[in-house]
Design an enzyme around this catalytic site. Structure first.
Site, PDB file in Angstrom:
ATOM      1  N   THR A  41       0.863  -1.178   0.000  1.00 17.21           N
ATOM      2  CA  THR A  41       0.000   0.000   0.000  1.00 17.21           C
ATOM      3  C   THR A  41       0.894   1.221   0.000  1.00 17.21           C
ATOM      4  O   THR A  41       1.944   1.223   0.635  1.00 17.21           O
ATOM      5  CB  THR A  41      -0.853  -0.023   1.279  1.00 17.21           C
ATOM      6  OG1 THR A  41      -1.695  -1.159   1.229  1.00 17.21           O
ATOM      7  CG2 THR A  41      -1.681   1.232   1.438  1.00 17.21           C
ATOM      8  N   ASP A  97      -8.524  -1.034   4.848  1.00 18.66           N
ATOM      9  CA  ASP A  97      -8.524   0.189   5.659  1.00 18.66           C
ATOM     10  C   ASP A  97      -8.318   1.452   4.837  1.00 18.66           C
ATOM     11  O   ASP A  97      -8.732   2.551   5.242  1.00 18.66           O
ATOM     12  CB  ASP A  97      -7.401   0.124   6.707  1.00 18.66           C
ATOM     13  CG  ASP A  97      -6.041  -0.016   6.027  1.00 18.66           C
ATOM     14  OD1 ASP A  97      -5.806  -1.054   5.383  1.00 18.66           O
ATOM     15  OD2 ASP A  97      -5.228   0.932   6.102  1.00 18.66           O
ATOM     16  N   HIS A 121      -1.863  -4.598   7.665  1.00 18.28           N
ATOM     17  CA  HIS A 121      -3.029  -5.483   7.678  1.00 18.28           C
ATOM     18  C   HIS A 121      -4.304  -4.675   7.929  1.00 18.28           C
ATOM     19  O   HIS A 121      -4.574  -4.226   9.052  1.00 18.28           O
ATOM     20  CB  HIS A 121      -2.827  -6.540   8.776  1.00 18.28           C
ATOM     21  CG  HIS A 121      -3.916  -7.539   8.818  1.00 18.28           C
ATOM     22  ND1 HIS A 121      -4.629  -7.829   9.961  1.00 18.28           N
ATOM     23  CD2 HIS A 121      -4.451  -8.309   7.846  1.00 18.28           C
ATOM     24  CE1 HIS A 121      -5.540  -8.752   9.690  1.00 18.28           C
ATOM     25  NE2 HIS A 121      -5.452  -9.061   8.418  1.00 18.28           N
TER      26      HIS A 121
HETATM   27  N1  GLY Z   1      -3.607  -1.881   4.110  1.00 15.81           N
HETATM   28  C1  GLY Z   1      -4.124  -2.336   2.902  1.00 15.81           C
HETATM   29  C2  GLY Z   1      -5.201  -3.289   3.024  1.00 15.81           C
HETATM   30  O1  GLY Z   1      -5.273  -4.075   3.975  1.00 15.81           O
HETATM   31  O2  GLY Z   1      -6.035  -3.308   2.165  1.00 15.81           O
END
Ligand code: GLY
Length: 301
Positions: free
Chosen positions: A169, A200, A222
């Site tokens: 990300t 998120d 995560h």
């Molecule tokens: N942090 C990226 C996701 O879990 O979609």
């Protein structure tokens, strides 16, 4: 006010052979954003441009290079937030778009809404003349190979074992000469996710947050853990209580770990222009501008 900028290109175990590419990609993104700020541009433009640069770079799990879901499709999430007004735009689970952060910006500026998802977001992009593309344009051989391998794994689920899988990300936080703060985050999500899964990144306060009164943040890692503790808002609230940028980033990551056993990373800029970042994963790709205006790009870990 002296502008500043920090960007990240993910936190997890970043495969050694891709470290140089991550460093080059985050550096290029920071340079693009910094160029905007140095020429009197806004923090919003700077974070949009920095994140777009990483969406265009196939090394990251965002835009081109995004991971495939269980159906073999790419569905991306992104958001952008303006710390001056608390305006925000976000897209979730949208297909066939190279720069979802640009679409998020248009949603923020041209609609009464904050979040558009899936087909509606795609149709809106089309109406606004934002270029759509075929999935093939976003799909890289690395991800096709990963998808095929994961298809062979019975009962696959994402573990905390830090296999060298992407959690790349991308995100950026900036403050401009006027003291305005902006934050943006973009992702292809987690590999082999269920179709329709939203992480998120497009959730306000989780994947990003910006408020001129406190600071701005962008998260990676995560998603299901990050959203449970509203990681970005938790960190900017800590700034509001007087914590320094580095201490607040470290505290928020520790809090996520203690409360939900979550793993990830966070970048932060406070309203005075101090930057900080923290992670509890083996690596984090990060680039920032120092007080002399020099850009540093590193894989931490
Ligand atoms: N942090 C990226 C996701 O879990 O979609």
């Amino acid at each position: 006010m002296k502008p500043t900028l920090i960007v990240h290109g993910g936190a997890w175990r970043i495969a050694e052979e891709t470290h140089a590419d991550h460093i080059a990609g985050t550096r290029a993104a920071a340079q693009a954003g910094w160029h905007v700020l140095c020429h009197g541009g806004s923090a919003l433009d700077a974070v949009e441009i920095a994140v777009s640069a990483m969406e265009d770079d196939p090394v990251f799990d965002a835009g081109v290079g995004s991971v495939l879901n269980r159906a073999g499709d790419i569905e991306v999430d992104a958001m952008i937030m303006d710390g001056r007004t608390l305006a925000l735009g976000a897209v979730a689970a949208v297909r066939g778009i190279k720069n979802p952060v640009r679409l998020a910006r248009v949603i923020m500026q041209d609609t009464d809404h904050c979040v558009l998802v899936a087909e509606g977001a795609r149709r809106f992009a089309e109406e606004k003349g934002i270029r759509l593309c075929a999935a093939a344009e976003l799909t890289v051989p690395r991800e096709i190979e990963r998808f095929r391998k994961l298809q062979e794994v019975p009962d696959y689920h994402l573990s905390d074992e830090f296999t060298p899988d992407p959690m790349d990300t991308v995100g950026a936080v900036a403050i401009d000469q006027a003291g305005n703060i902006a934050a943006a985050t973009s992702t292809g999500g987690v590999h082999f996710k269920l179709p329709g899964r939203v992480g998120d990144s497009p959730l306000v306060g989780s994947g990003a947050y910006a408020d001129n009164l406190t600071g701005g943040a962008s998260a990676t890692g995560h998603g299901e853990s990050i959203m449970r503790v509203l990681l970005s808002k938790t960190a900017t609230d800590a700034l509001g209580r007087g914590m320094g940028a580095q201490a607040a980033a470290e505290w928020a990551i520790r809090h996520m770990h203690e409360r939900v056993n979550g793993y990830g990373g966070l970048i932060l800029v406070d309203h005075r222009g101090n930057t900080g970042f923290a992670y509890n994963t083996p690596h984090m790709a990060v680039a920032w501008v120092d007080a002399r205006g020099e850009i540093h790009a590193q894989i931490k870990g």
